[in-house]
Design a protein around this motif. Structure first.
Motif, PDB file in Angstrom:
ATOM      1  N   PRO A 162       0.806  -1.228   0.000  1.00 21.51           N
ATOM      2  CA  PRO A 162       0.000   0.000   0.000  1.00 21.51           C
ATOM      3  C   PRO A 162       0.840   1.279   0.000  1.00 21.51           C
ATOM      4  O   PRO A 162       0.337   2.325  -0.405  1.00 21.51           O
ATOM      5  N   ALA A 163       2.112   1.219   0.424  1.00 21.32           N
ATOM      6  CA  ALA A 163       2.899   2.443   0.624  1.00 21.32           C
ATOM      7  C   ALA A 163       3.058   3.283  -0.650  1.00 21.32           C
ATOM      8  O   ALA A 163       2.809   4.492  -0.628  1.00 21.32           O
ATOM      9  N   PRO A 164       3.461   2.686  -1.790  1.00 24.32           N
ATOM     10  CA  PRO A 164       3.608   3.519  -2.997  1.00 24.32           C
ATOM     11  C   PRO A 164       2.278   4.089  -3.481  1.00 24.32           C
ATOM     12  O   PRO A 164       2.250   5.179  -4.058  1.00 24.32           O
ATOM     13  N   VAL A 165       1.183   3.351  -3.268  1.00 24.10           N
ATOM     14  CA  VAL A 165      -0.137   3.871  -3.641  1.00 24.10           C
ATOM     15  C   VAL A 165      -0.453   5.114  -2.820  1.00 24.10           C
ATOM     16  O   VAL A 165      -0.879   6.143  -3.354  1.00 24.10           O
ATOM     17  N   ALA A 166      -0.210   5.035  -1.508  1.00 24.82           N
ATOM     18  CA  ALA A 166      -0.482   6.173  -0.633  1.00 24.82           C
ATOM     19  C   ALA A 166       0.361   7.375  -1.042  1.00 24.82           C
ATOM     20  O   ALA A 166      -0.124   8.515  -1.082  1.00 24.82           O
ATOM     21  N   GLU A 167       1.614   7.122  -1.386  1.00 23.58           N
ATOM     22  CA  GLU A 167       2.510   8.213  -1.768  1.00 23.58           C
ATOM     23  C   GLU A 167       2.046   8.888  -3.063  1.00 23.58           C
ATOM     24  O   GLU A 167       1.960  10.121  -3.129  1.00 23.58           O
ATOM     25  N   ALA A 168       1.712   8.076  -4.080  1.00 26.36           N
ATOM     26  CA  ALA A 168       1.282   8.631  -5.372  1.00 26.36           C
ATOM     27  C   ALA A 168      -0.061   9.340  -5.240  1.00 26.36           C
ATOM     28  O   ALA A 168      -0.293  10.381  -5.861  1.00 26.36           O
ATOM     29  N   ASP A 227       0.443  12.635  -3.442  1.00 26.23           N
ATOM     30  CA  ASP A 227       1.098  13.578  -4.354  1.00 26.23           C
ATOM     31  C   ASP A 227       0.077  14.260  -5.267  1.00 26.23           C
ATOM     32  O   ASP A 227       0.088  15.487  -5.414  1.00 26.23           O
ATOM     33  N   ILE A 228      -0.821  13.484  -5.860  1.00 27.04           N
ATOM     34  CA  ILE A 228      -1.823  14.061  -6.769  1.00 27.04           C
ATOM     35  C   ILE A 228      -2.836  14.906  -5.988  1.00 27.04           C
ATOM     36  O   ILE A 228      -3.185  16.008  -6.391  1.00 27.04           O
ATOM     37  N   VAL A 229      -3.297  14.394  -4.840  1.00 23.35           N
ATOM     38  CA  VAL A 229      -4.295  15.139  -4.055  1.00 23.35           C
ATOM     39  C   VAL A 229      -3.704  16.450  -3.543  1.00 23.35           C
ATOM     40  O   VAL A 229      -4.336  17.506  -3.612  1.00 23.35           O
ATOM     41  N   VAL A 257      -2.621   4.777 -10.202  1.00 28.69           N
ATOM     42  CA  VAL A 257      -3.269   5.571  -9.154  1.00 28.69           C
ATOM     43  C   VAL A 257      -4.218   6.603  -9.778  1.00 28.69           C
ATOM     44  O   VAL A 257      -5.285   6.890  -9.227  1.00 28.69           O
ATOM     45  N   LEU A 258      -3.855   7.113 -10.965  1.00 30.90           N
ATOM     46  CA  LEU A 258      -4.770   8.025 -11.656  1.00 30.90           C
ATOM     47  C   LEU A 258      -6.071   7.288 -12.017  1.00 30.90           C
ATOM     48  O   LEU A 258      -7.177   7.825 -11.842  1.00 30.90           O
ATOM     49  N   LEU A 259      -5.959   6.047 -12.457  1.00 33.38           N
ATOM     50  CA  LEU A 259      -7.164   5.250 -12.738  1.00 33.38           C
ATOM     51  C   LEU A 259      -7.912   4.896 -11.450  1.00 33.38           C
ATOM     52  O   LEU A 259      -9.146   4.840 -11.441  1.00 33.38           O
TER      53      LEU A 259
END
Lengths: 210, 210
Positions: free
Chosen positions: A187-193, A196-198, B166-168
């Motif tokens: 889950p860590a890279p998902v949370a980071e990405a 970042d976008i939010v 993550v964009l998707l």
């Protein structure tokens, strides 16, 4: 079951916490092993070593048991819990990262990955479940998040007019999609990405690098 | 059923499109009336006026019928469809708004609101459904979106390193959450607010106002 614990059940509020805990733990195990559709009240009762009536005395349906087994109860009254869950210290970047990490962590637990889409489906036709999940649990988080967005916007720390509901759609929806549909291992890279976008998505134009 | 149409069924590819259409339309009606859990193959067969064997000859399970009833098939080969769906003209802002509006419109149809969480739940335990939904349908969209992100990033039109998955997660997850969970009446303001956050979220720092 002893006469004393039978009396406790009829009293409702004085439930035997050991039985509740056994049912909720059995539910989490079955969700991971069998998925949402494969988790039945019969299987939960057998695994927990209790009778079906004991379960029906406590919860109106499977969805309500599953909900209590996988989601924390964040009542509006429990401001401290909500503060911790949303992250209330540091820069806007730190706060958003804490908020996103909280959402991703919530939906990353194996039993929650199995349960989240099933509960989303059931609350469409179960008004009582909808009340518990959206009104009692989510509304407190939404109110606190809105309070912070208004305050951050007034201080110029985020852009004006960020829609709190759509921000929650993004946080909850993206976390559930990544964890329950894509079923990502880490889950860590998902949370980071996602953070970042939010974060870039809500910061004022000039401060998008902060 | 005529001898000729029986022969068509056994041939597979030569299915009678009128029967397919009746089954898919009956499925959409039942989803709206009864929800995902309340839509059974028996009820679909009765509503469509066909026998259960006719249905099982075409689809392996209820989830596969529902999937075909609510989602378009966007094969990787069908580049034109994907281009239309993703929005491929105009400024980065126009493209993102078209992309977000496409996602929100897809999940806003009443039958799709009823179906999306149920399908998310079922694909966790149904490998064949997972292949159809994530590999055959979503992978083509993902590949085209990735190609565009790489190209836009090379031109300096978006920040480097935006995670396509993550964009998707954001586009699909937020749209499903708004439509199926919050059940918002009007999709337009959701699409606008979501596009606003996503666009600011991926633009280069200096161009966040473009």
């Amino acid at each position: 079951m002893s006469k004393e614990s039978e009396a406790q059940h009829r009293l409702g509020p004085l439930r035997n916490p050991a039985i509740d805990a056994a049912v909720l733990e059995a539910t989490r195990q079955l969700l991971v092993e069998k998925g949402y559709a494969g988790t039945s009240i019969d299987a939960i009762a057998t695994r927990a070593g209790v009778g079906r009536p004991t379960i029906y005395r406590r919860w109106p349906s499977k969805a309500h048991i599953v909900n209590e087994a996988v989601y924390p109860v964040l009542d509006t009254e429990q401001g401290a819990d909500i503060d911790t869950e949303l992250g209330n210290e540091g820069s806007m970047g730190d706060q958003v990262r804490a908020l996103v990490q909280g959402a991703v962590r919530l939906f990353a637990a194996p039993a929650t990955r199995a349960a989240a889409p099933g509960l989303m489906s059931e609350l469409r036709s179960d008004g009582a479940l909808r009340d518990v999940l959206l009104v009692r649990q989510l509304a407190g988080v939404r109110a606190e998040l809105e309070r912070r967005l208004v305050s951050a916007s007034a201080r110029g720390e985020i852009r004006d007019g960020i829609d709190v509901d759509v921000l929650l759609d993004i946080l909850g929806g993206a976390a559930i999609f990544a964890m329950s549909v894509r079923d990502v291992d880490d889950p860590a890279p998902v949370a980071e990405a996602l953070a970042d976008i939010v974060l870039h998505g809500i910061l004022p134009e000039a401060q998008a690098s902060s």
